[in-house]
Structures are given as C-alpha cells and as structure tokens.
Design an enzyme around this catalytic site. Structure first.
Site, PDB file in Angstrom:
ATOM      1  N   ALA A  26       0.848  -1.186   0.000  1.00  0.00           N
ATOM      2  CA  ALA A  26       0.000   0.000   0.000  1.00  0.00           C
ATOM      3  C   ALA A  26       0.889   1.243   0.000  1.00  0.00           C
ATOM      4  CB  ALA A  26      -0.913  -0.014   1.218  1.00  0.00           C
ATOM      5  N   GLU A  70      -1.959  -8.984  -0.928  1.00  0.00           N
ATOM      6  CA  GLU A  70      -3.394  -9.082  -0.667  1.00  0.00           C
ATOM      7  C   GLU A  70      -4.203  -8.914  -1.952  1.00  0.00           C
ATOM      8  OE1 GLU A  70      -4.020  -7.466   3.804  1.00  0.00           O
ATOM      9  OE2 GLU A  70      -2.932  -6.130   2.471  1.00  0.00           O
ATOM     10  N   GLU A 116       3.816  -6.052   7.065  1.00  0.00           N
ATOM     11  CA  GLU A 116       3.238  -4.929   7.803  1.00  0.00           C
ATOM     12  C   GLU A 116       3.724  -4.847   9.245  1.00  0.00           C
ATOM     13  OE1 GLU A 116       0.210  -5.831   4.530  1.00  0.00           O
ATOM     14  OE2 GLU A 116       1.581  -6.957   5.819  1.00  0.00           O
ATOM     15  N   GLY A 136      -0.037  -4.938   0.680  1.00  0.00           N
ATOM     16  CA  GLY A 136      -1.249  -4.799  -0.098  1.00  0.00           C
ATOM     17  C   GLY A 136      -1.149  -5.448  -1.466  1.00  0.00           C
TER      18      GLY A 136
END
Length: 257
Positions: free
Chosen positions: A65, A111, A131, A108
């Site tokens: 992200a 994911e 993370e 991300g």
C-alpha cells in the site's frame, strides 16, 4: 483515461489491467485502487470479456500500500475514510481474475494478488506480508486469505516475522498456481485467461462463485449452494448448446445466455 493503470482488451476475450506506478513499485495508492476498481467493473460488465488479468511490471507486481498516504492517519481517519472500501469492488467481480505476478508482491500487493482467483508468477516473484515492520498488521484480507492458502504456521511466520516466500515456496504452499520464466509469465497468464474466456460465460462465473463459497459455508451448505447453481445452468442456452455439441462431436458456440 486512467493515470495510474493501463487497460487493454486482448482477443479473444481477455481484459488486461497493468498497474502503472513504476517509480513507486506500483504502490497501491487510493487513486490507483479507485481506478483499478472502475476498470474491473467496466470489464465485468463487458460481455466480450471472459477473463481478466491484473499485472504490474517485471520489477514489481505491487510492493504494498502507499504508506505515505496513511502514515499520519489516526484510527478515526481510517474508520471514516476507510481505504479498505476501495477493495470491495474486487470481491464483487464475477468474471474470473488472474494475477500475473513478477518481482515484489508485498503487503497490499500480496493481498491484491490473493483477491484474484488464480496466481501465475515469474521466477522472480516474492510474496510477503511485512506490515509488522510498520507496527501494524495486514488490513486488506491478508491474515485471512493467506491462512486459507498456506496454512496457519506459514501465515503466522509471514505476518509475525515478516517472512517472504520466493516463487517456488509460494507454489509449494499453494499460494501460486504456476511459475514461468520472466520472459513468458505474462504470456502464459494471458493464455490461461484466454482458455477460461473460451468457456461458457455463465458456467465460468458460477464456477467461480461456487468455489469461493467453499470458504464461506459449511460443507452441507456449500453442497446445497453448488447444487442450486448446477441446476440453474440447465435454464441456459449454453447448456443446451454445450451438450448438443458434445453429442455431435463439434465445438460449441457459446452465447452467454
């Protein structure tokens, strides 16, 4: 049309989406995710598209992200301006989606790949949920989908210790379907997408739906759900055409009806 992705229709029947923030290793900013969601919805509504491929570039599928976009956010900010909402579009897409992954596929990015239905990887692909190094945990489905894919032990190590899986490890732990050389991984993903796109469209979409329900329902409920979809397909023109073509030993002509 888009600033952070590129889209292309590839015959026969494949929609290709390229994440396009190369300097940022395709970090998933809110703007990119909004564009990705819009492109997915457009392809999903296009009857000419029977499968979708999401890819990045050779160096990175997506390195995570966009941390700069959330570094100063508070808990209330994350609740009121929830970036996870941008991901909801992906889970509503009925067209089968393939992630073609090379290089960094982290946070991300991992994911996002796991939100797709199939993952095709290059030999350089690396998968991880780091993370924990930022003082947080995965928030876009990482702890849940990762555990379903690789099992509790490996998921715990990836989430708690930041372990990264190379392509072979990812395939060994059932996170990846196929591995190909860097030069051919995208072509192979597109070939697989074309094969899916050549199937009866309604059957492919219902097949995807039924498999996904296996993660949501108990076995008895899932079997009932599957049976209903199976029965519903006998109301389609494609079922009649598919079975007639089989009996007549010819190639079926699907209409998506």
């Amino acid at each position: 049309m888009y600033d952070f992705i590129k889209t292309e229709f590839i015959e026969p029947g494949v929609g290709l989406i390229r994440l396009n923030r190369p300097k940022e290793l395709n970090a998933l900013s809110p703007e990119l995710m909004a564009e990705l969601g819009a492109a997915l919805v457009d392809f999903d509504a296009d009857e000419a598209v029977g499968a979708i491929v999401i890819t990045g570039n050779e160096r990175a599928f997506a390195a995570g992200a966009d941390i700069k976009a959330m570094a100063n956010a508070g808990a209330i900010d994350m609740i009121l301006d929830d970036p996870i909402d941008d991901w909801s579009q992906i889970h509503q897409i009925t067209t089968p989606i393939i992630a073609a992954v090379s290089g960094h596929c982290l946070g991300g990015g991992c994911e996002l790949a796991m939100s797709c239905d199939i993952i095709v990887a290059s030999e350089s692909a690396r998968f991880g949920q780091p993370e924990i190094n930022l003082g947080i945990i995965p928030g876009f489905g990482g702890t849940q989908r990762l555990t379903h894919a690789v099992g509790k032990g490996i998921a715990m190590e990836m989430v708690l210790a930041g372990r990264v899986l190379d392509a072979e490890e990812a395939r060994h732990h059932d996170l990846v379907n196929h591995i190909y050389p860097l030069e051919t991984y995208l072509d192979e993903a597109l070939k697989l997408a074309a094969k899916i796109a050549a199937q009866a469209p309604l059957a492919a979409r219902m097949g995807k739906e039924a498999v996904n329900q296996a993660f949501e329902l108990r076995l008895a409920q899932g079997l009932t759900y599957e049976r209903r979809l199976f029965q519903m397909l006998f109301a389609t023109t494609d079922q009649k055409e598919g079975m007639a073509a089989f009996i007549e030993k010819r190639k079926p002509l699907w209409t998506g009806r």
